[in-house]
Design a protein around this motif. Structure first.
Motif: not given
Length: 219
Positions: A137-155
């Motif tokens: 995710a970090y490397r993708a963001r450095t390339r200008g990609v908008d990264v979104v993580f959504i976790d509806d399962l935890s815990p």
């Protein structure tokens, strides 16, 4: 109660049998009555030991529950310490730089934005950061990609087999993305689809869904 009923039945049978012979009913009863002593002793021991046994089992269950509770607390404390060390290693350098009062460079501002996104991921989608998708995710963001993580399962977490499929699919999408948006979502329990990876870029929109069997469906 059942042993005493059985003993009474034996007394009646032996008494009736002996009464029909030359021995007499008293002899038949005496043959069986001798068994009343060990039966009475067994009953006495049962009444004496049963409360003690219940207390022992109760204490054992309480001890087991306490051990589980202590283990859980220790695991939580260890995880908290690990998270704090991780957070300290990430945030401290930038906080010290901000504390100097010197104006941040453009690169440092970008680092702050990436760090903010990383911390947001850990709060909003802990299961995905557990899968060690942080670096992708970090490397993708450095390339200008908008990264979104959504976790509806935890815990509740994911089955390891499904987690491996999700990690491979999401990491591949993040590594190949050069622009646009990548949205990785873990869905609530009870749905046919376990997780989805949505990619939007110059080539259009692609959706990959992972079902309960670990199969990947491209839409």
């Amino acid at each position: 109660m059942a042993p005493w009923i059985g003993l009474v039945g034996m007394v009646a049978v032996f008494g009736a049998w002996a009464a029909e012979t030359e021995y007499g009913a008293a002899y038949g009863v005496s043959v069986v009555a001798i068994d009343a002593a060990p039966l009475a002793m067994a009953a006495l021991l049962s009444f004496t030991l049963r409360p003690t046994a219940k207390a022992v089992f109760s204490l054992r269950n309480q001890t087991t529950a306490r051990i589980v509770e202590l283990s859980s607390d220790a695991a939580v404390a260890d995880e908290r310490s690990r998270q704090l060390r991780h957070l300290d290693s990430l945030v401290r350098p930038l906080l010290e730089r901000i504390g100097d009062g010197t104006e941040l460079t453009e690169l440092e501002r970008s680092e702050c934005a990436l760090l903010e996104a990383h911390l947001r991921d850990r709060l909003r989608a802990p299961i995905l950061t557990t899968l060690e998708l942080d670096d992708a995710a970090y490397r993708a963001r450095t390339r200008g990609v908008d990264v979104v993580f959504i976790d509806d399962l935890s815990p509740n977490g994911l089955d390891q087999r499904l987690a491996d499929v999700l990690y491979t699919t999401a990491a591949s999408a993040l590594h190949t993305a050069t622009c646009g948006q990548v949205c990785v979502r873990v869905l609530p329990t009870g749905r046919t689809t376990v997780a989805s990876i949505l990619t939007r870029d110059d080539h259009g929109t692609r959706l990959r869904e992972i079902d309960q069997d670990g199969n990947i469906h491209v839409i």
